[in-house]
Design a protein around this motif. Structure first.
Motif, PDB file in Angstrom:
ATOM      1  N   THR A 120       4.370   0.586  -1.510  1.00 43.83           N
ATOM      2  CA  THR A 120       3.436   1.179  -2.462  1.00 43.83           C
ATOM      3  C   THR A 120       3.527   2.708  -2.404  1.00 43.83           C
ATOM      4  O   THR A 120       4.151   3.271  -1.503  1.00 43.83           O
ATOM      5  N   ASN A 121       2.882   3.343  -3.363  1.00 42.71           N
ATOM      6  CA  ASN A 121       2.464   4.737  -3.202  1.00 42.71           C
ATOM      7  C   ASN A 121       0.946   4.748  -3.229  1.00 42.71           C
ATOM      8  O   ASN A 121       0.343   4.221  -4.165  1.00 42.71           O
ATOM      9  N   MET A 122       0.353   5.358  -2.234  1.00 39.06           N
ATOM     10  CA  MET A 122      -1.096   5.577  -2.244  1.00 39.06           C
ATOM     11  C   MET A 122      -1.307   7.090  -2.236  1.00 39.06           C
ATOM     12  O   MET A 122      -1.455   7.673  -1.189  1.00 39.06           O
ATOM     13  N   HIS A 123      -1.257   7.735  -3.375  1.00 33.91           N
ATOM     14  CA  HIS A 123      -1.150   7.231  -4.747  1.00 33.91           C
ATOM     15  C   HIS A 123      -0.043   7.989  -5.471  1.00 33.91           C
ATOM     16  O   HIS A 123       0.534   8.905  -4.900  1.00 33.91           O
ATOM     17  N   GLY A 124       0.158   7.695  -6.757  1.00 37.53           N
ATOM     18  CA  GLY A 124       1.053   8.507  -7.580  1.00 37.53           C
ATOM     19  C   GLY A 124       0.393   9.840  -7.906  1.00 37.53           C
ATOM     20  O   GLY A 124      -0.805  10.023  -7.698  1.00 37.53           O
ATOM     21  N   SER A 125       1.188  10.787  -8.445  1.00 38.24           N
ATOM     22  CA  SER A 125       0.659  12.135  -8.682  1.00 38.24           C
ATOM     23  C   SER A 125      -0.507  12.128  -9.665  1.00 38.24           C
ATOM     24  O   SER A 125      -1.443  12.912  -9.546  1.00 38.24           O
ATOM     25  N   THR A 126      -0.467  11.243 -10.661  1.00 39.75           N
ATOM     26  CA  THR A 126      -1.540  11.206 -11.648  1.00 39.75           C
ATOM     27  C   THR A 126      -2.792  10.547 -11.067  1.00 39.75           C
ATOM     28  O   THR A 126      -3.897  10.801 -11.523  1.00 39.75           O
ATOM     29  N   GLY A 127      -2.631   9.701 -10.077  1.00 34.95           N
ATOM     30  CA  GLY A 127      -3.781   9.111  -9.410  1.00 34.95           C
ATOM     31  C   GLY A 127      -3.707   7.605  -9.232  1.00 34.95           C
ATOM     32  O   GLY A 127      -4.475   7.032  -8.469  1.00 34.95           O
ATOM     33  N   ASP A 128      -2.777   6.939  -9.937  1.00 30.73           N
ATOM     34  CA  ASP A 128      -2.708   5.475  -9.853  1.00 30.73           C
ATOM     35  C   ASP A 128      -2.283   4.994  -8.474  1.00 30.73           C
ATOM     36  O   ASP A 128      -1.522   5.660  -7.768  1.00 30.73           O
TER      37      ASP A 128
ATOM     38  N   ALA B  59      -2.866  12.762   7.716  1.00 27.13           N
ATOM     39  CA  ALA B  59      -1.767  12.867   6.761  1.00 27.13           C
ATOM     40  C   ALA B  59      -1.338  11.479   6.311  1.00 27.13           C
ATOM     41  O   ALA B  59      -1.119  10.599   7.129  1.00 27.13           O
ATOM     42  N   GLY B  60      -1.219  11.285   5.009  1.00 27.21           N
ATOM     43  CA  GLY B  60      -0.624  10.058   4.487  1.00 27.21           C
ATOM     44  C   GLY B  60       0.826  10.328   4.131  1.00 27.21           C
ATOM     45  O   GLY B  60       1.229  11.473   3.941  1.00 27.21           O
ATOM     46  N   THR B  61       1.621   9.259   4.047  1.00 27.52           N
ATOM     47  CA  THR B  61       3.017   9.441   3.655  1.00 27.52           C
ATOM     48  C   THR B  61       3.208   9.214   2.164  1.00 27.52           C
ATOM     49  O   THR B  61       4.304   9.340   1.665  1.00 27.52           O
ATOM     50  N   ARG B  62       2.153   8.857   1.435  1.00 27.84           N
ATOM     51  CA  ARG B  62       2.224   8.490   0.029  1.00 27.84           C
ATOM     52  C   ARG B  62       3.047   7.228  -0.168  1.00 27.84           C
ATOM     53  O   ARG B  62       2.530   6.244  -0.658  1.00 27.84           O
ATOM     54  N   LEU B  63       4.312   7.269   0.252  1.00 25.03           N
ATOM     55  CA  LEU B  63       5.119   6.041   0.256  1.00 25.03           C
ATOM     56  C   LEU B  63       4.660   5.220   1.457  1.00 25.03           C
ATOM     57  O   LEU B  63       4.798   5.658   2.592  1.00 25.03           O
ATOM     58  N   MET B  64       4.088   4.066   1.197  1.00 22.54           N
ATOM     59  CA  MET B  64       3.333   3.378   2.239  1.00 22.54           C
ATOM     60  C   MET B  64       3.535   1.867   2.123  1.00 22.54           C
ATOM     61  O   MET B  64       3.452   1.320   1.034  1.00 22.54           O
ATOM     62  N   SER B  65       3.781   1.212   3.258  1.00 22.53           N
ATOM     63  CA  SER B  65       3.921  -0.242   3.233  1.00 22.53           C
ATOM     64  C   SER B  65       2.543  -0.895   3.250  1.00 22.53           C
ATOM     65  O   SER B  65       1.551  -0.273   3.647  1.00 22.53           O
ATOM     66  N   THR B  66       2.487  -2.148   2.845  1.00 24.23           N
ATOM     67  CA  THR B  66       1.213  -2.873   2.898  1.00 24.23           C
ATOM     68  C   THR B  66       0.783  -3.092   4.355  1.00 24.23           C
ATOM     69  O   THR B  66      -0.409  -3.201   4.631  1.00 24.23           O
ATOM     70  N   LEU B  67       1.743  -3.137   5.284  1.00 21.69           N
ATOM     71  CA  LEU B  67       1.370  -3.230   6.706  1.00 21.69           C
ATOM     72  C   LEU B  67       0.574  -2.001   7.118  1.00 21.69           C
ATOM     73  O   LEU B  67      -0.428  -2.090   7.829  1.00 21.69           O
ATOM     74  N   HIS B  68       1.035  -0.841   6.652  1.00 32.93           N
ATOM     75  CA  HIS B  68       0.347   0.415   6.942  1.00 32.93           C
ATOM     76  C   HIS B  68      -1.053   0.407   6.317  1.00 32.93           C
ATOM     77  O   HIS B  68      -2.029   0.826   6.948  1.00 32.93           O
ATOM     78  N   MET B  69      -1.147  -0.099   5.076  1.00 31.98           N
ATOM     79  CA  MET B  69      -2.454  -0.197   4.415  1.00 31.98           C
ATOM     80  C   MET B  69      -3.412  -1.051   5.245  1.00 31.98           C
ATOM     81  O   MET B  69      -4.594  -0.726   5.388  1.00 31.98           O
ATOM     82  N   ARG B  70      -2.895  -2.141   5.773  1.00 30.10           N
ATOM     83  CA  ARG B  70      -3.752  -3.040   6.572  1.00 30.10           C
ATOM     84  C   ARG B  70      -4.214  -2.355   7.860  1.00 30.10           C
ATOM     85  O   ARG B  70      -5.347  -2.571   8.306  1.00 30.10           O
ATOM     86  N   ASP B  71      -3.340  -1.522   8.451  1.00 26.16           N
ATOM     87  CA  ASP B  71      -3.745  -0.761   9.640  1.00 26.16           C
ATOM     88  C   ASP B  71      -4.914   0.170   9.311  1.00 26.16           C
ATOM     89  O   ASP B  71      -5.864   0.291  10.083  1.00 26.16           O
ATOM     90  N   LEU B  72      -4.796   0.845   8.169  1.00 26.80           N
ATOM     91  CA  LEU B  72      -5.858   1.779   7.765  1.00 26.80           C
ATOM     92  C   LEU B  72      -7.164   1.015   7.534  1.00 26.80           C
ATOM     93  O   LEU B  72      -8.241   1.472   7.929  1.00 26.80           O
ATOM     94  N   ALA B  73      -7.057  -0.156   6.910  1.00 23.46           N
ATOM     95  CA  ALA B  73      -8.251  -0.968   6.642  1.00 23.46           C
ATOM     96  C   ALA B  73      -8.918  -1.389   7.961  1.00 23.46           C
ATOM     97  O   ALA B  73     -10.154  -1.386   8.069  1.00 23.46           O
ATOM     98  N   ALA B  74      -8.087  -1.697   8.947  1.00 27.55           N
ATOM     99  CA  ALA B  74      -8.644  -2.133  10.238  1.00 27.55           C
ATOM    100  C   ALA B  74      -9.396  -0.985  10.920  1.00 27.55           C
ATOM    101  O   ALA B  74     -10.447  -1.196  11.527  1.00 27.55           O
TER     102      ALA B  74
END
Lengths: 322, 367
Positions: A120-128, B59-74
């Motif tokens: 994923t991207n959390m998030h894109g530049s526009t916000g999605d 810092a976030g990496t923006r490019l992020m795996s769902t595993l990473h998302m689950r870590d943040l949620a935990a």
């Protein structure tokens, strides 16, 4: 699942203190078992060797009844990296100012694990919220799962792009506007215009609660909505004294930096000639405990900002105040 | 099929913004009185009700795996009643209402390898685009350059302070999905060669009138010719002397690619800002017209950026942004102090020439 490609160049980006997207992609491949992450690493390594991208131009894909929200993408080297043969993006409209519950994040992760790449991207530049790397046949079932859980696609192409805003009154004392509510209402009003591109070009709304403009709306939104106030800056003289006692040089760092010289400091108190204040926020930014925006709040609306350098970038032009 | 269509849910929009909010956020909505930065990455907001909210930013990496998302949620579940948010600049914020948990939250984040910081007068995360991860028109990668630059500037994210905040942004081509043009330091991918024209497929994949109309310098014109087999071919040709390598034709017409390993690279821009504080919002201005596209760590780009930051740190006055500093000392001094060459490329003889060329005698005759 072990990674099947050698990535000596990308491995260099696993070093250093900043979080590494390479390490995370490897984890998605190894621990998550994502074939897509594995081949994405392989193709990215090839790009690092050759210094060119390997994504083909365009491809019209989407979900039934929508004209946007999905960006078609295919690799030009599918024989080397078959798992990224289709690598479409789904743009998913984020909740305004990007607050999530842990359950919402896990729901998104569950849906994307089931239908896509785990990337994923959390998030894109526009916000999605961006789901990266979807196969064509997975788009429709993924979309069905998203809407069943209260999520919808964002904007793409010549349409309204997903509106976004700053943190606003949810956690900021400077917010002069209900930024989330404005963003949500604009988003809901223009659902059709967002999902079915019918405009001459892209159009962006962005809302910031104060002139600090934390979503950079003045630089990049066709319609920029920025909170401001018309009455007087609120002053807490007790806190002014506390700042002076704590060692802040109020004259040097606040008074002398006021662009219109409308603020003065005498006998331990701050006075402001509010008629000459341009609401620049500097004094408020420095003395957060002593100074606050006024209470007669509203929006300045600016029109026409854009980024692409093609015809020259433009900043927003103020149209009117209310 | 008809039944399926009826069941289909569409146009519901995003989850309403307050669905994730805890009762605490709702109770204090619009009541915030002030905030303090307790240390880089840690904010305390105080409400009119007396309630306090602590924010820890990583810092976030923006490019992020769902595993990473689950870590943040935990982590959010363990410390924050399940609440977290993401910032416009790809950071992640954990919000807690119990001060007793602040240290253990920070310890947990550090133990998991997260970088705390990114608030106040330092360097926060880089807003950026997709680059070679997903885009079809990039001149450079995005995530890799961001990683290389932030590794080198990490101390300014984590603890070291500057005269004011320095916002860095990256866009991997002139389409500017990263909207970098009003940043203290902008990293922009540029092409330096005109497009190659694939005559054999152009008519099949492009509309010739739209392609011609896409060119801002009117460098594209129709070109009809007879190929080696005597077949009439309808295509276009480019007046290379007029081309400014913007790539807009390629966006319109995939048969006109212009990416190439040697011609593409990095341009750096400085001195922009979006905030209205003190001076007006400003565009970034060209600092370095070209640096080589040099994966995996882009050392030339990293070195120039680090030098600009260090010279700014040593020379600017408190609260001056990079652009305000450069304007106070004069741009001649900016180039001199940063040891960046001023070249003919820095002079805009196109759209902005009449408004930006010097029209005063106010030189600083420094050597």
């Amino acid at each position: 699942m072990p990674i099947t490609h050698k990535t000596p160049l990308l491995d260099e980006l696993e070093k250093g203190p900043w979080p590494s997207f390479v390490t995370d992609l490897k984890r998605a491949a190894e621990e998550g078992g994502s074939d897509t992450a594995n081949d994405l690493l392989g193709q990215l390594e090839l790009s690092y060797v050759q210094k060119v991208g390997h994504w083909k131009h365009g491809g019209i894909v989407g979900v039934f009844g929508y004209g946007g929200g999905v960006i078609g993408r295919y690799t030009d080297v599918p024989h080397l990296f078959p798992s990224v043969e289709h690598f479409h993006t789904m743009r998913i409209n984020q909740p305004a100012s990007k607050f999530y519950s842990s359950d919402q994040l896990r729901t998104l992760a569950d849906i994307w694990d089931k239908h896509g790449s785990q990337i994923t991207n959390m998030h894109g530049s526009t916000g999605d919220i961006i789901f990266l790397g979807c196969r064509t046949e997975a788009l429709e079932p993924c979309f069905a799962d998203l809407t069943a859980h209260g999520f919808d696609l964002g904007g793409s192409g010549s349409a309204l792009r997903t509106p976004s805003c700053c943190v606003g009154k949810a956690r900021c004392e400077w917010a002069c506007l209900d930024t989330q509510d404005i963003t949500y209402n604009l988003t809901m009003t223009y659902q059709d215009e967002m999902h079915r591109p019918a405009w001459p070009y892209k159009f962006k709304f962005k809302t910031s609660g104060c002139p600090n403009d934390c979503v950079a709306s003045i630089a990049r939104a066709d319609c920029s909505i920025i909170g401001t106030w018309r009455d007087d800056i609120r002053i807490n003289q007790d806190e002014v004294k506390n700042y002076a006692e704590s060692g802040l040089d109020i004259q040097q760092y606040v008074i002398d930096l006021c662009p219109t010289k409308c603020i003065s400091y005498e006998d331990g108190e701050i006075q402001i000639d509010n008629k000459n204040c341009t609401r620049c926020m500097h004094c408020i930014n420095v003395m957060t405990k002593a100074l606050r925006p006024g209470t007669d709040t509203g929006a300045t609306i600016l029109i026409g900002a854009k980024a692409p350098i093609l015809e020259g970038a433009q900043m927003g032009v103020s149209e009117w105040e209310s | 099929m008809a039944e399926e269509k009826q069941e289909r849910i569409t146009d519901i929009g995003p989850p309403k913004y307050d669905t994730a909010w805890t009762p605490f956020i709702k109770e204090n909505y619009g009541k915030w009185l002030y905030h303090e930065e307790l240390e880089p990455g840690v904010l305390m907001h105080v409400s009119e009700t007396g309630a306090k909210l602590w924010t820890v930013r990583i810092a976030g990496t923006r490019l992020m795996s769902t595993l990473h998302m689950r870590d943040l949620a935990a982590i959010a579940d363990e410390f924050c009643d399940g609440l977290l948010r993401f910032t416009t600049r790809n950071n992640i914020e954990f919000l807690i209402t119990d001060e007793a948990k602040l240290q253990s939250l920070k310890d947990k984040l550090k133990a998991d390898g997260h970088a705390i910081g990114g608030t106040g007068a330092g360097i926060t995360n880089i807003v950026h685009t997709q680059g070679w991860i997903h885009c079809h028109t990039p001149a450079i990668d995005a995530s890799g350059i961001v990683k290389a630059v932030m590794d080198e500037l990490f101390e300014y994210f984590h603890d070291k302070r500057l005269p004011n905040k320095v916002r860095i942004s990256l866009a991997c081509c002139l389409n500017m999905c990263g909207a970098v043009h009003c940043s203290d330091i902008s990293i922009l991918g540029v092409h330096r060669k005109p497009p190659l024209i694939e005559h054999d497929r152009l008519l099949n994949v492009c509309e010739i009138p739209t392609t011609i109309a896409s060119c801002p310098t009117a460098a594209i014109r129709p070109y009809n010719f007879e190929d080696e087999e005597g077949k009439q071919v309808k295509s276009v040709q480019v007046n290379n002397e007029r081309c400014m390598f913007c790539g807009n034709c390629y966006t319109m017409c995939p048969a006109m690619p212009l990416a190439d390993p040697v011609g593409d690279g990095v341009a750096l821009w400085v001195g922009g800002k979006v905030s209205n504080a003190r001076s007006m919002p400003k565009f970034s201005k060209l600092a370095v017209p070209f640096l080589p596209n040099n994966p995996p760590r882009w050392p030339e780009t990293v070195e120039v950026i680090k030098n600009i930051v260090e010279v700014y740190a040593a020379d600017a006055r408190s609260y001056e942004r990079v652009g305000e500093w450069a304007e106070r000392i004069g741009w001649e001094e900016f180039f001199k102090k940063t040891d960046i060459a001023f070249t003919p490329f820095h002079i805009d003889d196109y759209r902005f020439a009449m408004t930006t060329w010097r029209s005063s005698t106010q030189f600083k005759f420094t050597d």
